[in-house]
Design an enzyme around this catalytic site. Sequence first.
Site, mmCIF file in Angstrom:
data_model
loop_
_atom_site.group_PDB
_atom_site.id
_atom_site.type_symbol
_atom_site.label_atom_id
_atom_site.label_comp_id
_atom_site.label_asym_id
_atom_site.label_seq_id
_atom_site.Cartn_x
_atom_site.Cartn_y
_atom_site.Cartn_z
ATOM 1 N N GLU A 36 11.952 42.209 -0.165
ATOM 2 C CA GLU A 36 13.369 41.927 -0.144
ATOM 3 C C GLU A 36 13.711 41.483 -1.573
ATOM 4 O O GLU A 36 13.050 40.577 -2.087
ATOM 5 C CB GLU A 36 13.599 40.777 0.836
ATOM 6 C CG GLU A 36 14.958 40.709 1.418
ATOM 7 C CD GLU A 36 15.063 39.539 2.393
ATOM 8 O OE1 GLU A 36 16.134 38.946 2.456
ATOM 9 O OE2 GLU A 36 14.061 39.204 3.071
ATOM 10 N N ARG A 266 -1.310 36.360 6.188
ATOM 11 C CA ARG A 266 -0.775 36.217 4.843
ATOM 12 C C ARG A 266 -1.725 35.391 3.991
ATOM 13 O O ARG A 266 -2.566 34.659 4.495
ATOM 14 C CB ARG A 266 0.624 35.607 4.868
ATOM 15 C CG ARG A 266 0.682 34.176 5.353
ATOM 16 C CD ARG A 266 2.111 33.728 5.635
ATOM 17 N NE ARG A 266 2.932 33.669 4.440
ATOM 18 C CZ ARG A 266 4.013 34.433 4.236
ATOM 19 N NH1 ARG A 266 4.397 35.307 5.134
ATOM 20 N NH2 ARG A 266 4.709 34.314 3.139
ATOM 21 N N LYS A 276 9.032 32.321 -1.879
ATOM 22 C CA LYS A 276 10.033 32.651 -2.888
ATOM 23 C C LYS A 276 11.072 31.543 -3.017
ATOM 24 O O LYS A 276 11.490 31.189 -4.106
ATOM 25 C CB LYS A 276 10.736 33.966 -2.509
ATOM 26 C CG LYS A 276 9.870 35.171 -2.768
ATOM 27 C CD LYS A 276 10.656 36.451 -2.574
ATOM 28 C CE LYS A 276 10.792 36.775 -1.119
ATOM 29 N NZ LYS A 276 11.214 38.165 -0.868
HETATM 30 P P1 ATP Z 1 8.381 34.593 1.082
HETATM 31 O O1 ATP Z 1 7.843 34.076 2.380
HETATM 32 O O2 ATP Z 1 7.694 34.096 -0.115
HETATM 33 O O3 ATP Z 1 9.853 34.464 0.966
HETATM 34 P P2 ATP Z 1 8.631 37.196 2.100
HETATM 35 O O4 ATP Z 1 7.643 37.547 3.127
HETATM 36 O O5 ATP Z 1 9.983 36.827 2.561
HETATM 37 O O6 ATP Z 1 8.033 36.130 1.120
HETATM 38 P P3 ATP Z 1 9.188 39.844 1.294
HETATM 39 O O7 ATP Z 1 9.932 40.286 0.106
HETATM 40 O O8 ATP Z 1 9.843 40.011 2.619
HETATM 41 O O9 ATP Z 1 8.807 38.339 1.049
HETATM 42 O O10 ATP Z 1 7.736 40.428 1.306
HETATM 43 C C1 ATP Z 1 7.367 41.720 0.955
HETATM 44 C C2 ATP Z 1 6.022 41.992 1.568
HETATM 45 O O11 ATP Z 1 5.058 41.082 1.064
HETATM 46 C C3 ATP Z 1 6.040 41.840 3.073
HETATM 47 O O12 ATP Z 1 5.388 42.954 3.640
HETATM 48 C C4 ATP Z 1 5.305 40.565 3.307
HETATM 49 O O13 ATP Z 1 4.640 40.588 4.534
HETATM 50 C C5 ATP Z 1 4.347 40.507 2.132
HETATM 51 N N1 ATP Z 1 3.988 39.132 1.816
HETATM 52 C C6 ATP Z 1 4.821 38.121 1.496
HETATM 53 N N2 ATP Z 1 4.142 36.970 1.328
HETATM 54 C C7 ATP Z 1 2.842 37.269 1.545
HETATM 55 C C8 ATP Z 1 1.630 36.507 1.529
HETATM 56 N N3 ATP Z 1 1.633 35.201 1.254
HETATM 57 N N4 ATP Z 1 0.476 37.148 1.797
HETATM 58 C C9 ATP Z 1 0.465 38.461 2.062
HETATM 59 N N5 ATP Z 1 1.554 39.233 2.103
HETATM 60 C C10 ATP Z 1 2.740 38.650 1.850
HETATM 61 MG MG MG Z 2 10.973 38.130 3.927
#
Ligand code: ATP
Ligand code: MG
Length: 541
Positions: A36, A266, A276
């Site tokens: 995102e 994760r 983020k």
């Molecule tokens: P955050 O929790 O930091 O806001 P997010 O999951 O909202 O991160 P996205 O932009 O939606 O961030 O993530 C893009 C991809 O990265 C998704 O497929 C998500 O599952 C993966 N991802 C995000 N954080 C992790 C993590 N800590 N370990 C593994 N994969 C991750």
């Molecule tokens: Mg997300």
Amino acid sequence: MSKPQPPSTSNFIKQVIEADLASGKHKRLVTRFPPEPNGYLHFGHAKSIVLNFGLAQEYGGRCNLRFDDTNPEKEEQAYVDSIEDMVRWLGYDYGKALYASDYFDFMFRCAEHLAQQGLAYVDSQSAEQMQHKRGSFTEPGTDSPYRSRSPGENLALLREMRDKKHPDGTHVLRAKIDMASPNINLRDPVLYRIKHAAHHRTGDKWCIYPMYTYAHPIEDALEGITHSLCTLEFEDQRPFYDWLLGKLADGGLLKRPLPQQIEFARLNLTHVVLSKRRLIELVEKGHVDGWDDPRLPTLAGARRRGYTPEGFRRFAERIGISKANQVIDFSVLEDAMREHLNEVAPRRMAVLDPVKLVIENYPAGIEETVEVPNHPQKPQMGKRSVPFSGELWIEREDFQETPPKGYFRLYPGNEVRLRYGYVVKCIGYDKATDTVRCTYLQDSRSGTPGADKYKVKGNIHWVSAKHAHAAGVHLYDRLFADLQSDGLNPGSKKSIGAKLEPCLQQARSGDPLQFERHGYFVADRDGFNRTVTLRDSWAKA
Ligand code: ATP
Ligand code: MG
């Protein structure tokens, strides 16, 4: 030059992929990384990127970079640019980036189809009413009074919503599944909401936007994703993912075989936050110097810190993929970086806390050069000439006026070897000029016949004072003193003025280096950043 990688280990995701390729369900693997664009990528994303792109490489498939830009308000072009930059930096080629917003027309057609088929309805309750009727883990939800609207009425209302006839919050489109389902995600989830907001790519075209949980499966299916890998928190969403795609395929809007969602744990790391939202907060409150601050666990910070893409790949391979959440010790990441840097970083001499050493019997006006290997185990990395003279900088801790027991570096009366150069004997210390006084043994020059007859215990590095390159060096420690309270470590960045061997004046930004005895460093905008120490310094703290 790089060694062939050992065959990578198997895991439950690879087993599914291999079975699907073997059975002919899919001819070619297609994965995606779907950020995102509402923040900067962090180390957790690296795990997901390496997983998705790595699998595509391993099985001769493809991996898409797709921006999940369904939320109009939070997204910015700067995040898009930075994310693309970081995926390329990690070494992956995705062709052209894709955008969920490019599928908005199709997603709306799907919504119309669901409404027509009696599989979705327009609910006109307030958000609070909906929340209230949703039930709980122990209580079933109750049907909305609008649940029995006819397909015709739903379709008409849905189109009015699209045509900007209704203000925010007045209606939503919901799937019509089961308000009593034990899985709360199946209790008529919201598919569309009204939001009169401009979108970074579609501008004012839309005032209704699809929910992530509705949009994501459609994006996957449209792109022909075969295996949609996501983190564990989406496990309870999988039944809806399958329900939605199944219904759309039944209606002829999507083709089978449909993508399969597979969840993995994760990445969590000790000592750092991988969120983020919390990272943006640190930047906005000015606790760090921007989102690429080398102390941050962002990929942009990692690049400036000197972490390498290959190090991230080794780390990902080492921790593997699992179905259970776990916290990985930060030292595992550092070890992966160290291991790679040890292979590729040329060695250099750098004096970080300098004190002057004068060789009193060294002929005035003379200088020599000594040949120094760039890597002790890799003769193919060559040698370089380093200037030597009668006035040198040495590390302050390499001299003691009154040495503690067991100290075998410089102290009055003791001899040490100046690495790759001569053996010197300390004859005193001049307080007024803060100078260590020495004489040298003229026939002790390293590499000359008989030089090894001098047996000394200490072997210290140095930089010729006249030739030294003076530069700033930044030493980093953990950013958080305490993760729970968000307490920051006031000593997380220490900047010092160092004396470096002259060739470091030409170091290019991003070049990995080992400063002998000090660790791995990288050239940055205003000097050098320490990437990691030579040995683990986090473990016991
Ligand atoms: P955050 O929790 O930091 O806001 P997010 O999951 O909202 O991160 P996205 O932009 O939606 O961030 O993530 C893009 C991809 O990265 C998704 O497929 C998500 O599952 C993966 N991802 C995000 N954080 C992790 C993590 N800590 N370990 C593994 N994969 C991750
Ligand atoms: Mg997300």
